[in-house]
Design an enzyme around this catalytic site. Structure first.
Site, PDB file in Angstrom:
ATOM      1  N   PHE A   1      -4.364   3.089  14.767  1.00 38.50           N
ATOM      2  CA  PHE A   1      -4.569   4.094  13.726  1.00 38.50           C
ATOM      3  C   PHE A   1      -5.730   3.635  12.854  1.00 38.50           C
ATOM      4  O   PHE A   1      -5.941   2.438  12.684  1.00 38.50           O
ATOM      5  CB  PHE A   1      -3.308   4.236  12.854  1.00 38.50           C
TER       6      PHE A   1
ATOM      7  N   ASN B   1       0.859  -1.200   0.000  1.00 37.45           N
ATOM      8  CA  ASN B   1       0.000   0.000   0.000  1.00 37.45           C
ATOM      9  C   ASN B   1       0.892   1.246   0.000  1.00 37.45           C
ATOM     10  O   ASN B   1       2.118   1.139  -0.002  1.00 37.45           O
ATOM     11  CB  ASN B   1      -0.938  -0.021   1.212  1.00 37.45           C
TER      12      ASN B   1
HETATM   13  N1  CTP Z   1      -3.797  -3.455  11.848  1.00 39.74           N
HETATM   14  C1  CTP Z   1      -3.111  -4.514  12.366  1.00 39.74           C
HETATM   15  N2  CTP Z   1      -3.066  -5.693  11.704  1.00 39.74           N
HETATM   16  C2  CTP Z   1      -3.718  -5.851  10.541  1.00 39.74           C
HETATM   17  C3  CTP Z   1      -4.443  -4.772   9.996  1.00 39.74           C
HETATM   18  C4  CTP Z   1      -4.461  -3.570  10.667  1.00 39.74           C
HETATM   19  O1  CTP Z   1      -2.506  -4.381  13.433  1.00 39.74           O
HETATM   20  N3  CTP Z   1      -3.654  -7.017   9.911  1.00 39.74           N
HETATM   21  C5  CTP Z   1      -3.835  -2.185  12.610  1.00 39.74           C
HETATM   22  C6  CTP Z   1      -3.127  -1.018  11.956  1.00 39.74           C
HETATM   23  O2  CTP Z   1      -1.775  -0.954  12.347  1.00 39.74           O
HETATM   24  C7  CTP Z   1      -3.918   0.160  12.489  1.00 39.74           C
HETATM   25  C8  CTP Z   1      -5.297  -0.390  12.701  1.00 39.74           C
HETATM   26  O3  CTP Z   1      -5.159  -1.809  12.711  1.00 39.74           O
HETATM   27  O4  CTP Z   1      -3.440   0.599  13.737  1.00 39.74           O
HETATM   28  C9  CTP Z   1      -6.320  -0.016  11.688  1.00 39.74           C
HETATM   29  O5  CTP Z   1      -5.991  -0.416  10.425  1.00 39.74           O
HETATM   30  P1  CTP Z   1      -7.019  -0.233   9.223  1.00 39.74           P
HETATM   31  O6  CTP Z   1      -6.486  -0.929   8.037  1.00 39.74           O
HETATM   32  O7  CTP Z   1      -7.405   1.203   9.106  1.00 39.74           O
HETATM   33  O8  CTP Z   1      -8.266  -0.971   9.777  1.00 39.74           O
HETATM   34  P2  CTP Z   1      -8.725  -2.423   9.771  1.00 39.74           P
HETATM   35  O9  CTP Z   1      -8.919  -2.858  11.164  1.00 39.74           O
HETATM   36  O10 CTP Z   1      -7.818  -3.287   8.965  1.00 39.74           O
HETATM   37  O11 CTP Z   1     -10.172  -2.302   9.125  1.00 39.74           O
HETATM   38  P3  CTP Z   1     -10.623  -1.965   7.635  1.00 39.74           P
HETATM   39  O12 CTP Z   1      -9.492  -2.346   6.755  1.00 39.74           O
HETATM   40  O13 CTP Z   1     -11.817  -2.774   7.489  1.00 39.74           O
HETATM   41  O14 CTP Z   1     -10.914  -0.503   7.649  1.00 39.74           O
END
Ligand code: CTP
Length: 402
Positions: A323, A209
């Site tokens: 985050f 990403n």
């Molecule tokens: N995160 C994590 N492990 C993952 C995905 C996300 O620890 N496999 C953590 C990121 O570091 C961040 C938070 O989750 O602090 C939110 O990430 P985000 O991608 O915005 O949210 P998701 O929980 O993955 O939800 P969605 O993608 O459905 O918005």
């Protein structure tokens, strides 16, 4: 930080004097008022005229060369200086300072000044290791003189080892760091994750990403500035590790990040998960490069572990900050993540806003704590947002541990 700052630069006699010219130039360009004081030895290497031209100020060498009758130059300079830097600092000058000897303009000023004094030594590797020099430096460090350790590498005397004057830019960054320090997180261990992850499809392709890691790195730096011991777990980024007490661990995949985070979780007090972790990875990682076929290609993806959720489930004493990078309804989604992942706070980021999100040096975020109190941090450099966030996290962390 340097704009309008009165900086006294002490230059002592070593081959690294040429680097002090660059340091003078850089400090002047940053807006500092630089006044250079040289020892006799230093003038053997570079003429005072060079420093005069670079600093656009008179250079001082002789204690008794009093130019203006109404003022005593060494006392005037000692009072004027806000920051004093000795670069390069020889073993001789370090020794004199350790014993309160004031036999030239520089050592006289340094005894009389109340400014913060930074010493950047440069000498032969064996001189540096000599117990006399080590003991003198220790004595000065105990008196709050701050040392900028010499780097290792090729020395002018032909040896390779420790003793090379630190690069001017690193000297500047180290002083900036030291000047901006606080004690908010002294004695605390802060774990920060930053950057993207990469999930391989075959030996040449991967899913990733747009995360640049800038926000996470700024947070690691801000936490270190606040006195924390920082562990920075970083996905693949193009960034230098910030100056400070920061241990950087590089990882590539979400699985590697999961393992690295768990290794440090137990001993951490505060965990800030700024990384943009992949939610999916290819179910099959091909050992050989995939060849193109006729027609469309379908790739099956499987879920990665949600690191943050796993931490939220198991946390004990840790203060957990997540985050949320969103493109629609940021506050609503952020609030949901805060609750569902059992966080203590969340930093919500609408990545579509101009000046916010991936790649850029600025950000706009909303910090939300467990009580759902919101703090909107308007457009500012990520470094500023990071230090504000560290303050907010500190406030809520203190509230939690009281
Ligand atoms: N995160 C994590 N492990 C993952 C995905 C996300 O620890 N496999 C953590 C990121 O570091 C961040 C938070 O989750 O602090 C939110 O990430 P985000 O991608 O915005 O949210 P998701 O929980 O993955 O939800 P969605 O993608 O459905 O918005």
């Amino acid at each position: 930080m340097w704009q309008g700052k009165n900086v006294l630069l002490g230059v002592t006699g070593g081959i690294a004097v040429y680097k002090a010219c660059d340091l003078t130039s850089k400090l002047t360009q940053l807006g500092a008022n630089v006044r250079v004081v040289m020892t006799e030895g230093a003038t053997e290497f570079v003429s005072p005229l060079t420093f005069q031209a670079l600093s656009r100020n008179e250079v001082y060498v002789d204690t008794f060369d009093e130019k203006v009758p109404e003022i005593i130059a060494h006392v005037d300079l000692a009072d004027w200086a806000e920051i004093a830097i000795i670069a390069p600092a020889t073993a001789n000058t370090i020794g004199k300072l350790a014993y309160g000897i004031a036999d030239n303009m520089l050592t006289t000023i340094l005894l009389a000044t109340r400014a913060d004094i930074y010493i950047a030594p440069a000498m032969n590797v064996h001189m540096y290791a000599h117990p006399a020099v080590q003991e003198n430096m220790k004595k000065l460090a105990d008196w709050n003189y701050y040392f900028i350790e010499p780097g290792s590498g090729y020395l002018a005397c032909g040896y390779v080892g420790k003793g090379r004057l630190e690069e001017p830019l690193t000297i500047i960054k180290t002083i900036e760091h030291h000047q901006r320090r606080s004690t908010l997180f002294e004695g605390k261990k802060v774990l920060v994750t930053a950057g993207p992850t990469q999930e391989a499809l075959d030996p040449v392709r991967f899913f990733t990403n747009h995360s640049s890691g800038k926000m996470g790195y700024a947070l690691a730096e801000a936490a270190a500035l606040a006195g924390a011991e920082v562990v920075l777990i970083s996905g693949p980024v193009n960034l230098e590790t910030p100056v400070g007490n920061i241990q950087r661990i590089d990882v590539t995949t979400a699985e590697e990040m999961y393992n690295a985070v768990w290794e440090h979780f137990e001993t951490s007090d505060i965990v800030i998960k700024a990384a943009a972790v992949a939610d999916y990875r290819p179910s099959v990682v091909h050992q050989e490069k995939m060849k193109k076929q006729q027609g469309a290609l379908q790739i099956e993806l499987e879920r990665t572990k949600d690191i943050l959720r796993s931490l939220g489930e198991k946390k004990t004493h840790q203060f957990l900050v997540g985050f949320a990078a969103e493109t629609t309804n940021p506050i609503e989604y952020g609030r949901k993540k805060l609750r569902e992942k059992n966080l203590d706070a969340i930093v919500i980021n609408n990545v579509t806003e101009a000046g916010a999100g991936f790649g850029v040096d600025t950000n706009i975020v909303t910090y939300m704590n467990k009580a759902m109190e919101e703090h909107r941090l308007t457009l500012a450099p990520k470094t500023e947002i990071a230090s504000r966030l560290v303050e907010l996290i500190h406030q809520d962390y203190e509230g939690k541990t009281e």
